[in-house]
Write a protein that holds these residues in place. Sequence first.
Motif, PDB file in Angstrom:
ATOM      1  N   THR A   3     -26.407  -3.336  14.661  1.00 49.80           N
ATOM      2  CA  THR A   3     -26.932  -3.882  13.409  1.00 49.80           C
ATOM      3  C   THR A   3     -26.600  -3.003  12.202  1.00 49.80           C
ATOM      4  OG1 THR A   3     -29.073  -2.790  13.808  1.00 49.80           O
ATOM      5  CG2 THR A   3     -28.809  -5.057  14.597  1.00 49.80           C
ATOM      6  N   ASN A   4     -26.458  -1.689  12.449  1.00 43.88           N
ATOM      7  CA  ASN A   4     -26.129  -0.756  11.360  1.00 43.88           C
ATOM      8  C   ASN A   4     -25.018   0.181  11.823  1.00 43.88           C
ATOM      9  OD1 ASN A   4     -28.381  -1.357   9.331  1.00 43.88           O
ATOM     10  ND2 ASN A   4     -29.540  -0.950  11.203  1.00 43.88           N
ATOM     11  N   PRO A   5     -23.785  -0.317  11.898  1.00 50.38           N
ATOM     12  CA  PRO A   5     -22.689   0.451  12.503  1.00 50.38           C
ATOM     13  C   PRO A   5     -22.083   1.546  11.635  1.00 50.38           C
ATOM     14  CG  PRO A   5     -21.891  -1.664  11.742  1.00 50.38           C
ATOM     15  CD  PRO A   5     -23.366  -1.675  11.518  1.00 50.38           C
ATOM     16  N   GLY A   6     -22.612   1.741  10.447  1.00 48.76           N
ATOM     17  CA  GLY A   6     -22.039   2.756   9.562  1.00 48.76           C
ATOM     18  C   GLY A   6     -21.273   2.120   8.414  1.00 48.76           C
ATOM     19  N   ILE A   7     -21.001   2.929   7.405  1.00 53.24           N
ATOM     20  CA  ILE A   7     -20.417   2.390   6.170  1.00 53.24           C
ATOM     21  C   ILE A   7     -19.029   1.816   6.400  1.00 53.24           C
ATOM     22  CG2 ILE A   7     -19.607   2.982   3.854  1.00 53.24           C
ATOM     23  CD1 ILE A   7     -21.835   5.073   3.722  1.00 53.24           C
ATOM     24  N   ILE A   8     -18.129   2.576   7.019  1.00 53.07           N
ATOM     25  CA  ILE A   8     -16.744   2.120   7.174  1.00 53.07           C
ATOM     26  C   ILE A   8     -16.675   0.862   8.029  1.00 53.07           C
ATOM     27  CG2 ILE A   8     -14.467   2.695   8.091  1.00 53.07           C
ATOM     28  CD1 ILE A   8     -15.043   5.617   7.394  1.00 53.07           C
ATOM     29  N   THR A   9     -17.303   0.925   9.210  1.00 53.45           N
ATOM     30  CA  THR A   9     -17.297  -0.242  10.085  1.00 53.45           C
ATOM     31  C   THR A   9     -18.025  -1.405   9.437  1.00 53.45           C
ATOM     32  OG1 THR A   9     -17.267   1.190  12.029  1.00 53.45           O
ATOM     33  CG2 THR A   9     -17.905  -1.099  12.383  1.00 53.45           C
ATOM     34  N   GLY A  10     -19.113  -1.112   8.720  1.00 55.74           N
ATOM     35  CA  GLY A  10     -19.862  -2.163   8.034  1.00 55.74           C
ATOM     36  C   GLY A  10     -19.023  -2.887   7.000  1.00 55.74           C
ATOM     37  N   VAL A  11     -18.219  -2.145   6.260  1.00 61.25           N
ATOM     38  CA  VAL A  11     -17.333  -2.773   5.254  1.00 61.25           C
ATOM     39  C   VAL A  11     -16.306  -3.674   5.942  1.00 61.25           C
ATOM     40  CG1 VAL A  11     -15.512  -2.305   3.571  1.00 61.25           C
ATOM     41  CG2 VAL A  11     -17.634  -0.971   3.521  1.00 61.25           C
ATOM     42  N   ILE A  12     -15.742  -3.172   7.031  1.00 60.99           N
ATOM     43  CA  ILE A  12     -14.753  -3.958   7.771  1.00 60.99           C
ATOM     44  C   ILE A  12     -15.381  -5.243   8.309  1.00 60.99           C
ATOM     45  CG2 ILE A  12     -13.274  -4.003   9.824  1.00 60.99           C
ATOM     46  CD1 ILE A  12     -12.917  -0.940   9.361  1.00 60.99           C
ATOM     47  N   LEU A  13     -16.570  -5.109   8.892  1.00 64.54           N
ATOM     48  CA  LEU A  13     -17.250  -6.295   9.418  1.00 64.54           C
ATOM     49  C   LEU A  13     -17.629  -7.250   8.300  1.00 64.54           C
ATOM     50  CD1 LEU A  13     -19.543  -4.584  12.088  1.00 64.54           C
ATOM     51  CD2 LEU A  13     -17.461  -5.900  12.496  1.00 64.54           C
ATOM     52  N   GLY A  14     -17.955  -6.712   7.134  1.00 62.78           N
ATOM     53  CA  GLY A  14     -18.244  -7.561   5.982  1.00 62.78           C
ATOM     54  C   GLY A  14     -17.030  -8.376   5.573  1.00 62.78           C
ATOM     55  N   MET A  15     -15.851  -7.765   5.653  1.00 62.00           N
ATOM     56  CA  MET A  15     -14.619  -8.492   5.344  1.00 62.00           C
ATOM     57  C   MET A  15     -14.387  -9.622   6.345  1.00 62.00           C
ATOM     58  SD  MET A  15     -12.245  -5.168   4.493  1.00 62.00           S
ATOM     59  CE  MET A  15     -10.715  -6.114   4.540  1.00 62.00           C
ATOM     60  N   ILE A  16     -14.692  -9.334   7.609  1.00 61.91           N
ATOM     61  CA  ILE A  16     -14.559 -10.377   8.630  1.00 61.91           C
ATOM     62  C   ILE A  16     -15.547 -11.501   8.342  1.00 61.91           C
ATOM     63  CG2 ILE A  16     -14.833 -10.908  11.087  1.00 61.91           C
ATOM     64  CD1 ILE A  16     -14.033  -8.006  11.673  1.00 61.91           C
ATOM     65  N   ARG A  17     -16.775 -11.125   7.979  1.00 65.70           N
ATOM     66  CA  ARG A  17     -17.806 -12.142   7.709  1.00 65.70           C
ATOM     67  C   ARG A  17     -17.378 -13.069   6.582  1.00 65.70           C
ATOM     68  NH1 ARG A  17     -20.142 -15.875   7.348  1.00 65.70           N
ATOM     69  NH2 ARG A  17     -22.389 -16.323   7.257  1.00 65.70           N
ATOM     70  N   ILE A  18     -16.799 -12.512   5.546  1.00 64.58           N
ATOM     71  CA  ILE A  18     -16.322 -13.334   4.429  1.00 64.58           C
ATOM     72  C   ILE A  18     -15.224 -14.279   4.900  1.00 64.58           C
ATOM     73  CG2 ILE A  18     -15.094 -13.244   2.220  1.00 64.58           C
ATOM     74  CD1 ILE A  18     -16.622 -10.611   1.661  1.00 64.58           C
ATOM     75  N   GLY A  19     -14.436 -13.807   5.878  1.00 58.70           N
ATOM     76  CA  GLY A  19     -13.337 -14.625   6.385  1.00 58.70           C
ATOM     77  C   GLY A  19     -13.755 -15.678   7.392  1.00 58.70           C
ATOM     78  N   GLU A  20     -14.991 -15.601   7.874  1.00 62.26           N
ATOM     79  CA  GLU A  20     -15.452 -16.607   8.826  1.00 62.26           C
ATOM     80  C   GLU A  20     -15.575 -17.962   8.135  1.00 62.26           C
ATOM     81  OE1 GLU A  20     -18.105 -13.941  11.958  1.00 62.26           O
ATOM     82  OE2 GLU A  20     -19.113 -15.299  10.582  1.00 62.26           O
ATOM     83  N   LYS A  21     -15.056 -18.974   8.785  1.00 64.08           N
ATOM     84  CA  LYS A  21     -15.055 -20.310   8.206  1.00 64.08           C
ATOM     85  C   LYS A  21     -16.002 -21.234   8.959  1.00 64.08           C
ATOM     86  CE  LYS A  21     -11.703 -19.140   5.404  1.00 64.08           C
ATOM     87  NZ  LYS A  21     -11.944 -18.941   3.964  1.00 64.08           N
ATOM     88  N   GLY A  22     -16.545 -22.193   8.251  1.00 68.41           N
ATOM     89  CA  GLY A  22     -17.364 -23.209   8.888  1.00 68.41           C
ATOM     90  C   GLY A  22     -18.844 -22.885   8.877  1.00 68.41           C
ATOM     91  N   THR A  23     -19.635 -23.895   9.203  1.00 68.88           N
ATOM     92  CA  THR A  23     -21.082 -23.749   9.269  1.00 68.88           C
ATOM     93  C   THR A  23     -21.497 -23.093  10.589  1.00 68.88           C
ATOM     94  OG1 THR A  23     -21.369 -25.906  10.329  1.00 68.88           O
ATOM     95  CG2 THR A  23     -21.322 -25.862   7.912  1.00 68.88           C
ATOM     96  N   VAL A  24     -22.763 -22.777  10.691  1.00 69.19           N
ATOM     97  CA  VAL A  24     -23.278 -22.240  11.957  1.00 69.19           C
ATOM     98  C   VAL A  24     -23.019 -23.234  13.080  1.00 69.19           C
ATOM     99  CG1 VAL A  24     -25.383 -21.645  13.218  1.00 69.19           C
ATOM    100  CG2 VAL A  24     -25.041 -20.780  10.898  1.00 69.19           C
TER     101      VAL A  24
END
Length: 250
Positions: free
Chosen positions: A220-241
């Motif tokens: 849930t809190n993987p650190g700043i660098i990994t968190g930023v990378i995962l945030g980029m992936i999240r933005i790239g996720e397409k579609g609804t739940v």
Amino acid sequence: MKPIHTIDDVIITLDDIIKQSESEGSTLGYFATLYRKVTIKVKAGIENKIFDNNPRMEKLDVIFATRYLEAYYAYKKNMPVTKSWKEAFDLSKNYWPIVLQHLLIGMNAHINLDLGIAAAEVCKGEEIESLKDDFDRINEILSSLVLDVENDLTEIWPTLKKILKHTRNVDNFLIDFSMELARDGAWEFAKEIFNTPDNQVGKLIALRDIKVAKNGKIITNPGIITGVILGMIRIGEKGTVSDKINDLRN
């Protein structure tokens, strides 16, 4: 929740959770969808008699699944759940976690806490070592599905595949929760419960719960660098739940 007596009962209840999650747009449906796949594969294994003791494996599956299902419905009713499951379910309130984080945090609670408890319980009245080979077989099923899901996700979001290949931080983030480590830890925990006097088991489980919940913080809190990378992936996720649940289902 309806009583759970068989693997088919487990599947029906998971279908209800998935349907409810799609209706509510809840990310809690991601883990339920993965778990449905696991359950169907275990059922097929039992029907094909791949285990040494197939009736016992159905009993184990039911005990194991019931811990997750009871936790899910308790959480939905704002009732107390283990710290490990609260950590997992609370993630559904956060926009930023990617699908893989939702799956991993569910696996953390269910495998690192629930599996050992279920294994010890199903072996009451017999030697726990008699379960070891079947325990390893059921974990092979879990491992194969985790790999399938990771492949599914990298097909849906190709950026994830590149990041997993080139970024050590995310790679380590996933390796820390490899199925092999979880399996070994769950088996040792099962033996510890089995060999502990009944009046001390509750305390043992509570201590394990604290540890597993703390480990979940890595997801849930993987650190700043990994968190930023995962945030980029999240933005790239397409579609609804609902779309993502269907991707995982198919």
